[in-house]
Every structure is written in C-alpha cells, then in structure tokens.
Design a protein around this motif. Structure first.
Motif, short mmCIF file in Angstrom:
data_model
loop_
_atom_site.label_atom_id
_atom_site.label_comp_id
_atom_site.label_asym_id
_atom_site.label_seq_id
_atom_site.Cartn_x
_atom_site.Cartn_y
_atom_site.Cartn_z
N ASP A 1 -3.78 -54.02 -19.89
CA ASP A 1 -3.77 -53.38 -18.58
C ASP A 1 -2.62 -52.38 -18.50
O ASP A 1 -1.49 -52.69 -18.79
N GLY A 2 -2.94 -51.17 -18.12
CA GLY A 2 -1.92 -50.15 -18.04
C GLY A 2 -1.96 -49.21 -19.21
O GLY A 2 -1.29 -48.19 -19.21
N ALA B 1 5.66 -48.98 -19.85
CA ALA B 1 5.74 -50.44 -19.90
C ALA B 1 4.49 -51.02 -19.26
O ALA B 1 4.11 -50.60 -18.15
N PRO B 2 3.82 -51.96 -19.91
CA PRO B 2 2.60 -52.53 -19.32
C PRO B 2 2.90 -53.27 -18.03
O PRO B 2 3.91 -53.98 -17.92
N THR C 1 7.78 -59.13 -14.62
CA THR C 1 8.56 -57.91 -14.85
C THR C 1 9.44 -58.04 -16.08
O THR C 1 9.48 -57.15 -16.94
N LEU C 2 10.17 -59.15 -16.21
CA LEU C 2 11.04 -59.35 -17.37
C LEU C 2 10.24 -59.47 -18.66
O LEU C 2 10.68 -59.03 -19.72
N ALA C 3 9.03 -60.07 -18.58
CA ALA C 3 8.20 -60.19 -19.77
C ALA C 3 7.77 -58.81 -20.27
O ALA C 3 7.74 -58.54 -21.48
N SER C 4 7.44 -57.89 -19.35
CA SER C 4 7.02 -56.56 -19.76
C SER C 4 8.16 -55.76 -20.39
O SER C 4 7.92 -54.88 -21.23
N PRO D 1 6.76 -55.26 -27.76
CA PRO D 1 7.60 -54.56 -28.76
C PRO D 1 7.83 -53.08 -28.46
O PRO D 1 8.92 -52.57 -28.67
N LYS D 2 6.84 -52.38 -27.96
CA LYS D 2 6.97 -50.93 -27.82
C LYS D 2 7.93 -50.52 -26.70
O LYS D 2 8.37 -49.36 -26.64
N CYS D 3 8.25 -51.44 -25.80
CA CYS D 3 9.18 -51.11 -24.70
C CYS D 3 10.19 -52.23 -24.49
O CYS D 3 10.55 -52.56 -23.35
#
Length: 838
Positions: free
Chosen positions: A379-380, A743-744, A700-703, A708-710
């Motif tokens: 998603d995103g 960020a997703p 939010t903290l998980a994203s 890895p990309k962000c």
C-alpha cells in the motif's frame, strides 16, 4: 288488287325429333374425336368443327345428355384402357413390401418397384389431364351455358374427378399372407411414397421429381367435384398419413439417438433433419406441409427428450458452457427457440450453472494461497515501482486479503464476460435469457457477504495503480465493468460506505487522476441516481475549494513578506465533515485504538497552523477547524552528513534525500533533529512527546525502521514488529539510490477488513439503515396520513430497494420505535393500521 288464294301448309316434323336426329351425328363426331385425343391422334382434328358440334347440341337443349355421355365415355375409357395397366403394376411383392411392410427386399429393389408403380400412376394422370384439357376446350360452350345455368360442376372438374373415382379409389383384390384382402389404389400409392421418403431419410437417393409429380396430382384432386381448397386429397388423405408416419419415424430415431449419440451429435442431427424436411417439402412433397412436418420434427426429435440431452454427462449444456462450445450453444438456442418461446429448460440450467460457477469462485478463493505474489505492490507503492520487482515477495495479511478481493472480482468479471459472449454470439441477446443470467449473477454475488467491499477494492486498485498505464479505451472498459458489478449489488449502501473510504484516501494522497475519478462517479450517478453520489461529489468539491484556498493562502503569506521559505510549505485540504468518512476525519476508530486524541505538533507546524487558522476565519466566522493528523502527509528534506572514517563510497560524503511520510511520520522524525549521535528515544518517550495513539505510533515507527528502502531510524532490538519496549535512534548510515523516497503508509483504510472490523462496519451501517428507514416511514405516512401495516412495509421496501434490501423485521422494529416516539399511532379498532401524527 287481287290476292293470292290461301293454301293449307303441311304439318312440319316435330322439333324434338329433328333435334334427336342432329344429336347422334354430333355425338358420334365428338366421341370419335375424344377417342383420338386419348390415343394422342388429335393432330388432324378440326377444333372449329368439334366446337360447332357441341354448340349445336347445347343449342338444342341437349346439354344434359351430352354431359352424361362424356362422363360415361370417360368412365368406360378408365375401365377398358387405364385400369388394366395400373393393376398390372400392383404386384403381390409391392403390396407386401410397401403396404404390409414385410421384410425381404433390398432398398434397391423396393425403390425400383415403387418408382415403377409411381411412374405408371404419373403417366396415366398426365395423359388423362392432358386429354381432359383438350376435351374441355372442345366442349367449352357446354361449360359456358349448360353448367352455369344448372349450377353443376364444370365438365373438366367432373372428368378430372373421374381419375379419383376410377383409379385412386379402385379396389384391388390380392392374396396377402394366404388371406384374400382388398386394397384401394390410393392406400398403395401412399404406402409407396412414404416408403420412398423413409428410404431417403435413411440415406438412399430417390426420384424426388417423380414423388413431387404424384403429390402435385393429389393437390389437384378434391374429395368432391365442388373443388373446395380444404378438400384437396393431399390435405385430407395423404398429409395426415405422411405426418403420422413421420412422427413414428422420428420417435424411433430419437430413442436411438438417446442410446447411441451425445448431445452435440443430436443437435446437429436435429438441425440437419429440419433442413432436410424443409427442402423435401419444396422439392418432393408440398410446401403446404413445411410447417406441419417441422412441428413433427420439433416435437419428436427435440422436445420429447430435450431434458435428457441437456443433462448428458460430458456433452450436455453444462460441458458446453464450461468448454465454450459456442457452435453447439448456438444450435441449441435455435432449436429450443423453435419448441419453447419461454426457453424454460435452457433458463433453468443456465441459472443453476451461473450460481455453481460463482460458488466455485468463492471456494477457489478460500483455497488459494495469497501469501506470496510476484510484483505485488504494498500500500502506497506506485504501479511502476511494483513492476520493477522481478521476484516474488511475501505479502502481509492485509495485502493478502486485498489480493483475494481483486482475484474474486476479476474472476467474477471473467465469468460475466464468458456469459456475455455466450449471450451475444449464441443466444442472439435474448432478453429472457439475459434476465435469467442477470438474476443468477445477482444471487451468487449478493450471497457472498464481502461482495460490496470487494467491488470497491477492485475499483480502488484499478484507479490507484493501473490507470496511468492504460489507454482511454481500456480505462472506459474498467469503468464499465465497475458499473456492471455495482448494478448487481443489493446492499449498495455498504458499497457506498467502502467506496467513500477508498475514494478519500485516493484523493488525499493523490493516488489517482481526478478526471477519471469524476468520470467514475458520473457513471455511478447515471446508474444509481443523484442521492447515491452526493457525498462523492461533495468530496470533489472540497478538494477543488481546498486547492484554491491553498493558493490564496500562499499568496497571502507572500504579500506579508515574512514567509520562511526554507522551512515549511503548507498544502491544505479543508474537508466537510458530512462528506468524508469518519475513519478519515479522525473518528471511527476501533475499540483497541481508543478514543480520538490530539497529537502534539512541532513548534514550526504549530505556528503555521495558527497562521492559517487566522487567515481562514478572517472571511469565515463561526467555522471550526480540526486538524486531522491521521489523514495527511509531508515531504521532509533530510541531510545525512559524512560518516567519520569513511573515505570511499556513499558514506564518505554528505547525502540529501526527500522523504515522503505521513503526518505522524513527520512529527516523529522531527524529534530526532536535535538528538545527539548515539542517543535514542524509547517508544514511551516518543509517545509522550507526540501524544500519538499506540497503534498509530507502532505503524508509523514500523514504516520508518522496518522497511529497508526507507530505514532512516534504527530499532533495538532489530525485529520486524514494533513493541512498546523498543528503542529508536537516528540511522546515520542510511543510503538510498533514489533521491525521493516514499515511506509506505501502513494503514488499513483501503485494505480488506478483518472480522472484527467488518462487524463494526455492519453495525454502523445498520445504524444508518435504521435512520434511513425511519425517514422513509415518516415520509410515506406524512403523505398518506393513514396506512395499513402491510402496505406501509411494502412501500418502504419499494422505496429503499435501489439503495439496499430492507429487512422486514428491521422495518417492523423501526415502526415500533416511531410509535413509541409518537410519530405514529395505531387507529382505534384496527391495530394493524397506522395514523401519522403531525
């Protein structure tokens, strides 16, 4: 003047004697001429002389005698010259084979024997017909005067009818099976013709022209000399026998097909038989029988065993549908249309198969593993980013459910395309079958309790990810398919609720093209009405007004001259509470997320909010603005300095990125601006400084720390899931090939709901339905004043069917509630009738 003396004249001969004396010579002349005509020696005859002879006889009032003499002559001619030849053709073998149907002769022998007999009848008829035409011309004056005055049948009709009386109705005595039996020539004639036709049906070649000559003869002969069209021998004698024999032939053939053939063979055989019978009537029998023999074939070869053939395992209607045997289905439709205008047998099986295939889609969905999908976008993610992934990636539970939703809708659409193709190519867009198929699709779609949500997710997926890569025609196709599915839904209010949530996210996050969104809503409006799309249009209006408001605010800040260009640029969406879903507006939280709380914004954002609030209220007094932090996003420019000790590689120099995060993500990241190297913040500290609810903060903290990309934050311990005991620090060694990083957004707004979430949604929808039913009842009663209970319930259902299928117990409950709240009252002496209270 002298006068001649009177003389007595002798008495003349009687007139009758003179007439009698003239009749016999004239008749002798005519009789000899008739003999020559029959013997085909009429070349030397004088038509004028013969006409004068008949003229004299009629003129002398001897027409009746001439009429009788001609008839007697023809009868004698039949006895002496025609019947002996006919009798010679009627052999014992002919009777045994054709009339008594005894076995023993080969088809070739039967054909030769029968055609020889028919040729004898044909030749006799042809000669007689030709002779009677010539004789009728000679005796024309007799018909013009005598027959008209006496109102008797014409001489031609009488003499032609003699063929019927003296040939076809003649009795032939023969020994059959050691028993002396009498047969009419006509019986033998019919038996021979029917035998030849059955031989042709079995594949032999017969002389069709000869058979046609005989049937044409029967069309020219009548039961009586009055020659009424309804009394043609063909219609009264031959056709009933022909139809009866054909009925028996096709009954036996159908039984044989049931035992030996399959449905596909039967279809083509029945089609071929109908074509053969139509052609046979045109070339060998009579066009008058075309419809009647077609009815025989339809009844005995199609209707009689239709259900048996349709239910055949491996070749019946079900395999035809499953294997797309379009040719077979087309023939089947043509045949069934001939025998049943309602097509009931076809409708029943079609409807049952549609429902079965729909249930198979649902069953396959439950048995499919969606845990891994190639190029599945989180998603995103943009469609382009997902397409760049060549390897399969694991999907989280929410993504798995979304993939399941898309698969279900795609499978339903493929099934719809399949039956649309069958309906168009095979069933000629038959309205009866179209209605039956539509009802079946509606049944199985609405029997699936997540159909409304899945249809909305399908539209969301296509509008959010796929529109940019599609042509205009492909976009129209997607929109049309969405409307088709929407028409099937009974609980359209549930769809409206889901679509509102998904549309909100697409609009707020810029996930789709606004003109396509408007086109979709426009089509919904045409299909469902203005009330259905009122909130969607309100959302579009809010977005347009917000764009203008943002531009005007920026101009206002620029005119003040104190804008801080290097810090913050505000893009605002002012949303009307009634148009947007509660989930977007900060309400509608699940029980575990607790009540709505206001987060703590950074000072820079707080000052900007206050500035905009003052500007907004300058021309809009009385308005209340509530900042919805869960629905926004932010672009943050991040600077990662050179890592000490790194002389080469990306870490050896300063790195600048633009990170797109949610509003909560922005608030969290700004806490790390003034944090010293090596320092960290615990989950509790971050929550205390931001006042973000625990579930939102975890997402939010998980994203920011798990993807890895962000991964701009580091988490201790380095596990995938975020817990309240975790600590977070600034990732100084973050490196990315991309300058702009998204960020997703880990959110469930456009994901398939879990069981608990669905129950909550249904609960809220039931509450809304209760209000809608209340309004409908009050509206109806206000107009009608007094109404019986049954009528009121029926009118409520009728008014609300376009929105959802009202539950009768719920309607009764709402009526009781309105009675308690004194909107209605019961009529005295009739408790089943209500009265509206103004």
């Amino acid at each position: 003047m002298a006068s001649r003396p009177n003389k007595i004249r002798p008495i003349r001969k009687p007139i009758m004697n003179r007439d009698q004396g003239e009749f016999e010579p004239c008749w002798a002349l005519l009789r000899d001429a008739m003999t020559d005509i029959h013997l085909q020696n009429a070349g030397q005859l004088s038509f004028e002389q013969l006409y004068r002879a008949s003229y004299k006889i009629v003129l002398r009032k001897k027409g009746a005698l001439l009429y009788e003499r001609v008839r007697d002559f023809e009868q004698q001619w039949f006895r002496d010259h025609i019947m002996p030849n006919i009798v010679a053709l009627i052999t014992k073998n002919l009777i045994n084979v054709s009339l008594l149907q005894h076995p023993g002769s080969s088809p070739h022998e039967r054909r030769e024997m029968g055609e020889k007999f028919l040729r004898g009848i044909r030749d006799s008829w042809t000669d007689h017909n030709r002779s009677m035409n010539m004789i009728a011309d000679v005796l024309m004056y007799l018909d013009r005067v005598y027959t008209l005055e006496t109102k008797q049948p014409s001489l031609f009709a009488v003499t032609i009818g003699l063929f019927r009386d003296n040939v076809l109705q003649s009795h032939i005595s023969t020994t059959a099976g050691d028993i002396e039996q009498d047969f009419d020539v006509f019986d033998i004639l019919c038996a021979v013709i029917l035998d030849l036709i059955n031989m042709e049906r079995d594949g032999d070649i017969i002389n069709r022209n000869l058979v046609r000559k005989i049937t044409a003869m029967l069309e020219s002969l009548y039961e009586t000399n009055d020659e009424l069209d309804s009394q043609r021998l063909y219609l009264t004698l031959f056709e009933p026998r022909y139809l009866e024999a054909s009925t028996e032939f096709y009954r036996k053939e159908c039984e044989k097909l049931v035992q030996e053939a399959n449905c596909s063979t039967w279809l083509r055989h029945a089609q071929r038989r109908l074509s053969e019978e139509r052609e046979r009537c045109g070339t060998a029998v009579s066009i008058m029988t075309t419809d009647k023999i077609a009815s025989v074939v339809e009844q005995e070869l199609i209707s009689a065993k239709l259900d048996v053939f349709l239910a055949m395992e491996g070749s019946g209607l079900k395999p035809m549908i499953d294997n797309d045997r379009l040719d077979d289905l087309s023939i089947l439709y043509q045949l069934i249309s001939r025998v049943d205008s309602t097509k009931s047998a076809l409708k029943v099986i079609l409807q049952r198969r549609v429902r079965e295939l729909g249930q198979e889609i649902e069953k396959a969905l439950r048995n499919t593993d969606f845990s891994v999908a190639g190029a599945a976008a989180a998603d995103g993610e943009d469609a382009g980013e997902a397409a760049d992934k060549a390897k399969a990636q694991a999907l989280n539970p929410a993504q798995q459910q979304t993939a399941a939703a898309i698969k279900w809708v795609d499978d339903v659409l493929q099934l719809k395309d399949k039956f649309d193709r069958i309906l168009t190519d095979c069933f000629c867009d038959d309205l009866l079958l179209q209605s039956a198929i539509t009802r079946s699709f509606s049944d199985f779609i609405n029997s699936f309790n997540r159909s409304s949500e899945y249809v909305s997710l399908f539209i969301d997926d296509n509008l959010k990810r796929g529109i940019k890569t599609k042509t205009e025609a492909e976009v129209d196709a997607v929109l049309d398919k969405a409307i088709v599915l929407l028409r099937y839904l009974a609980d359209r209010d549930m769809f409206e609720r889901y679509y509102q949530k998904h549309l909100a996210k697409r609009l707020l996050h810029g996930k789709s093209e606004i003109h396509t969104e408007k086109e979709m809503v426009s089509r919904m409006k045409s299909a469902m009405g203005n009330a259905f799309t009122a909130k969607f249009e309100g959302m579009f209006k809010d977005m347009e007004l917000s764009k203008d408001l943002t531009d005007n605010y920026r101009d206002h800040i620029a005119n003040l001259g104190d804008a801080d260009h290097k810090k913050v640029d505000l893009n605002i969406n002012v949303l009307t509470t009634n148009n947007w879903p509660p989930e977007v507006m900060g309400g509608g939280k699940s029980k575990e997320e607790g009540a709505k709380t206001d987060c703590f914004y950074p000072p820079e954002i707080k000052r900007l909010q206050e500035s905009f609030y003052k500007y907004y209220l300058k021309d809009r007094s009385g308005r209340v603005l509530t900042w919805v932090s869960s629905a926004g996003n932010a672009d943050i420019k991040c600077v990662f300095p050179k890592v000490p000790g790194k002389e080469t590689g990306p870490l050896s120099k300063e790195r600048r990125y633009e990170l797109n995060v949610s509003t909560y993500g922005m608030i969290v990241l700004m806490l790390f601006n003034n944090l010293e190297d090596g320092e960290s913040l615990s989950f509790e500290e971050i929550q205390a400084k931001t006042n973000i609810s625990a579930p939102e903060l975890m997402r939010t903290l998980a994203s920011l720390s798990s993807v890895p990309k962000c991964r701009v934050l580091l988490k201790e311990p380095a596990t995938k899931n975020v817990k309240t005991t975790d600590k977070f620090s600034y990732n100084a060694q973050f490196v990315s090939k991309a300058i702009r990083i998204k960020a997703p957004v880990i959110s469930s707004i456009s994901k398939v709901e879990g069981d608990e979430e669905r129950k909550e949604t249904e609960r809220k929808n039931d509450q809304t339905r209760a209000h809608v039913i209340d309004a409908a009842v009050v509206r109806i009663m206000k107009q009608r004043k007094t109404l019986a209970h049954t009528q009121l319930v029926n009118e409520v259902i009728s008014q609300l069917m376009s929105r959802f299928k009202p539950d009768v117990p719920l309607i009764k409950k709402r009526i009781e509630d309105l009675l308690a709240r004194e909107y209605l009252e019961r009529v005295e002496n009739d408790l089943s009738t209500y009265r509206y209270l103004a």
